[in-house]
Design a protein around this motif. Structure first.
Motif, mmCIF file in Angstrom:
data_model
loop_
_atom_site.group_PDB
_atom_site.id
_atom_site.type_symbol
_atom_site.label_atom_id
_atom_site.label_comp_id
_atom_site.label_asym_id
_atom_site.label_seq_id
_atom_site.Cartn_x
_atom_site.Cartn_y
_atom_site.Cartn_z
ATOM 1 N N MET A 69 -48.471 6.582 48.974
ATOM 2 C CA MET A 69 -47.372 5.716 48.539
ATOM 3 C C MET A 69 -46.035 6.305 49.013
ATOM 4 N N ALA A 70 -45.129 5.431 49.450
ATOM 5 C CA ALA A 70 -43.847 5.880 49.981
ATOM 6 C C ALA A 70 -42.945 6.414 48.869
ATOM 7 N N ASN A 71 -42.019 7.280 49.249
ATOM 8 C CA ASN A 71 -41.083 7.776 48.244
ATOM 9 C C ASN A 71 -40.046 6.700 47.909
ATOM 10 N N LEU A 72 -39.341 6.878 46.795
ATOM 11 C CA LEU A 72 -38.418 5.862 46.306
ATOM 12 C C LEU A 72 -37.232 5.657 47.242
ATOM 13 N N LEU A 73 -36.787 6.703 47.915
ATOM 14 C CA LEU A 73 -35.643 6.557 48.814
ATOM 15 C C LEU A 73 -35.980 5.661 49.996
ATOM 16 N N ASP A 74 -37.140 5.856 50.592
ATOM 17 C CA ASP A 74 -37.530 5.010 51.726
ATOM 18 C C ASP A 74 -37.671 3.551 51.298
ATOM 19 N N GLN A 75 -38.225 3.332 50.104
ATOM 20 C CA GLN A 75 -38.373 1.963 49.612
ATOM 21 C C GLN A 75 -37.008 1.344 49.296
ATOM 22 N N LEU A 76 -36.112 2.153 48.756
ATOM 23 C CA LEU A 76 -34.767 1.658 48.450
ATOM 24 C C LEU A 76 -34.059 1.220 49.722
ATOM 25 N N LYS A 77 -34.199 2.007 50.783
ATOM 26 C CA LYS A 77 -33.539 1.689 52.050
ATOM 27 C C LYS A 77 -34.028 0.366 52.642
ATOM 28 N N ALA A 78 -35.187 -0.112 52.203
ATOM 29 C CA ALA A 78 -35.722 -1.377 52.713
ATOM 30 C C ALA A 78 -35.004 -2.581 52.105
ATOM 31 N N VAL A 79 -34.349 -2.399 50.942
ATOM 32 C CA VAL A 79 -33.700 -3.535 50.267
ATOM 33 C C VAL A 79 -32.206 -3.312 50.032
ATOM 34 N N THR A 80 -31.738 -2.090 50.230
ATOM 35 C CA THR A 80 -30.349 -1.730 49.944
ATOM 36 C C THR A 80 -29.880 -0.714 50.981
ATOM 37 N N VAL A 81 -28.629 -0.830 51.409
ATOM 38 C CA VAL A 81 -28.070 0.182 52.315
ATOM 39 C C VAL A 81 -27.730 1.425 51.498
ATOM 40 N N ALA A 82 -28.335 2.549 51.864
ATOM 41 C CA ALA A 82 -28.072 3.813 51.184
ATOM 42 C C ALA A 82 -26.884 4.501 51.846
ATOM 43 N N VAL A 83 -25.940 4.923 51.010
ATOM 44 C CA VAL A 83 -24.724 5.582 51.483
ATOM 45 C C VAL A 83 -24.657 6.963 50.847
ATOM 46 N N ALA A 84 -24.284 7.965 51.624
ATOM 47 C CA ALA A 84 -24.161 9.322 51.088
ATOM 48 C C ALA A 84 -22.790 9.496 50.449
ATOM 49 N N ASP A 85 -22.777 9.872 49.184
ATOM 50 C CA ASP A 85 -21.541 10.054 48.425
ATOM 51 C C ASP A 85 -21.181 11.542 48.452
ATOM 52 N N THR A 86 -20.630 11.989 49.569
ATOM 53 C CA THR A 86 -20.371 13.416 49.731
ATOM 54 C C THR A 86 -19.481 13.664 50.943
ATOM 55 N N GLY A 87 -18.794 14.811 50.920
ATOM 56 C CA GLY A 87 -18.076 15.265 52.102
ATOM 57 C C GLY A 87 -18.828 16.375 52.800
ATOM 58 N N ASP A 88 -20.019 16.694 52.282
ATOM 59 C CA ASP A 88 -20.846 17.773 52.834
ATOM 60 C C ASP A 88 -21.635 17.235 54.025
ATOM 61 N N ILE A 89 -21.243 17.628 55.201
ATOM 62 C CA ILE A 89 -21.830 17.097 56.428
ATOM 63 C C ILE A 89 -23.310 17.449 56.538
ATOM 64 N N ALA A 90 -23.675 18.641 56.072
ATOM 65 C CA ALA A 90 -25.083 19.049 56.130
ATOM 66 C C ALA A 90 -25.959 18.127 55.277
ATOM 67 N N ALA A 91 -25.452 17.715 54.128
ATOM 68 C CA ALA A 91 -26.218 16.813 53.260
ATOM 69 C C ALA A 91 -26.388 15.452 53.920
ATOM 70 N N ILE A 92 -25.367 14.999 54.629
ATOM 71 C CA ILE A 92 -25.446 13.712 55.318
ATOM 72 C C ILE A 92 -26.502 13.775 56.424
ATOM 73 N N GLU A 93 -26.539 14.894 57.136
ATOM 74 C CA GLU A 93 -27.552 15.066 58.188
ATOM 75 C C GLU A 93 -28.961 15.040 57.598
ATOM 76 N N LYS A 94 -29.121 15.568 56.403
ATOM 77 C CA LYS A 94 -30.441 15.672 55.779
ATOM 78 C C LYS A 94 -30.999 14.314 55.376
ATOM 79 N N PHE A 95 -30.133 13.449 54.823
ATOM 80 C CA PHE A 95 -30.650 12.210 54.222
ATOM 81 C C PHE A 95 -30.489 10.972 55.101
ATOM 82 N N THR A 96 -29.887 11.097 56.240
ATOM 83 C CA THR A 96 -29.737 10.019 57.229
ATOM 84 C C THR A 96 -29.341 8.666 56.628
ATOM 85 N N PRO A 97 -28.230 8.598 55.899
ATOM 86 C CA PRO A 97 -27.763 7.306 55.394
ATOM 87 C C PRO A 97 -27.135 6.494 56.518
#
Length: 327
Positions: free
Chosen positions: A1-29
């Motif tokens: 079963m897929a994780n919740l983030l991947d499923q969320l991205k299928a119905v909603t645009v996920a945006v990273a709420d951060t100024g941490d560039i490394a975190a943005i690279e990790k989660f590919t919003p």
């Protein structure tokens, strides 16, 4: 079963709420959003010292040797948010939100001028204005400033949305996107009622965003809704289907590591069938609705004050760092 983030991205645009560039690279919003508090936090991280230093040096070159450290730090603050935005845009395929100085929240003309300046900085760096959202606090004055910017082709993100009157005024004035603050609404109700918790479906912040979403879809408003300021993944799950959700790295990580079935909760077709009264929000109506909404009144004022404090803190950090560089 897929994780919740991947499923969320299928119905909603996920945006990273951060100024941490490394975190943005990790989660590919697709998009990323920042605010003064997030930029202040990022500016104190060792890995971003070079960005801070380069921005300070550039501000000094612009103002010259006779300018005070405070004046240089103030200019550097303006430029630093863009510096981080440019780095973020090297990673995300979509847009970055960059905020107008919160101290201008009740000054329409100054907010317009600041929004234009921020866009000019991005365009001078080779970034199209289509990839930038100028964040403005959703006071009446802020909404009027954003209306002018939108008419000039500068897209805006109206932040610190706590009441339906703010959301409707934004839609009527052609704003590109709004950011309702889910978690901060919950915080207020917990304090006001003395309750320790709410079930996700009855969470006051979730209820507020759901109401705004249904209103927009019922009356075909094009303004996008981006839920923000989450306290737990339960709130996020209840808003699956919202246009966008901006999520802090810790909650993105929790969604990514959690498996289960994600059910879409917000749906435009269902909203069209609802019996909802349309409201015209002019300034008098806005002021009246705001005055009787204790939560929106308290949280908007608190939010602006908090961002102002973060800006002052950042300017003090920049001034101190400038002195170190020039010692």
């Amino acid at each position: 079963m897929a994780n919740l983030l991947d499923q969320l991205k299928a119905v909603t645009v996920a945006v990273a709420d951060t100024g941490d560039i490394a975190a943005i690279e990790k989660f590919t919003p697709r998009d990323a959003t920042t605010n003064p508090s997030l930029i202040t936090a990022a500016a104190q991280m060792p890995q971003y010292q070079a960005i801070v230093d380069d921005t300070l040096k550039g501000a000094r070159e612009t103002l010259g040797a006779t300018a005070s450290d405070k004046e240089v730090a103030s200019l550097a603050f303006d430029r630093l948010a863009v510096s981080f935005g440019l780095k973020i845009l090297e990673i995300v395929p979509g847009r970055v939100s960059t905020e107008v100085d919160a101290r201008l929240s009740f000054d329409t003309d100054a907010s317009i001028a600041k929004g234009r300046d921020l866009i000019e900085q991005y365009e001078a760096a080779g970034v199209s204005r289509e990839r930038v959202l100028i964040k403005v606090a959703a006071t009446w004055e802020g909404i009027q400033a954003a209306k002018v910017l939108e008419e000039e082709g500068i897209h805006t993100n109206l932040t610190l949305i706590f009441g339906k009157h703010q959301a409707i005024a934004c839609a009527q004035n052609g704003i590109t996107l709004i950011s309702p603050f889910v978690g901060r609404i919950l915080d207020w109700y917990k304090k006001d009622t003395g309750r320790d918790s709410y079930e996700p479906a009855e969470d006051p912040g979730v209820v507020s965003v759901t109401e705004i979403y249904n209103y927009y879809k019922k009356f075909d408003f094009k303004t996008e809704i981006m839920g923000a300021s989450f306290r737990n993944i339960g709130e996020i799950i209840e808003l699956a289907g919202c246009d966008l959700l901006t999520i802090a790295p810790a909650l993105l990580s929790e969604l990514q590591s959690t498996e289960g079935e994600l059910v879409r909760k917000l749906d435009p077709v269902a909203a069209k069938a609802m019996d909802i009264e349309e409201i015209n929000v002019d300034k008098a109506t806005f002021d009246k609705m705001h005055a009787v909404d204790r939560m929106a009144t308290d949280k908007l004022a608190e939010g602006i004050k908090g961002f102002e404090k973060a800006i002052i803190t950042l300017e003090e950090i920049l001034s101190k760092r400038l002195a170190e560089l020039e010692a």
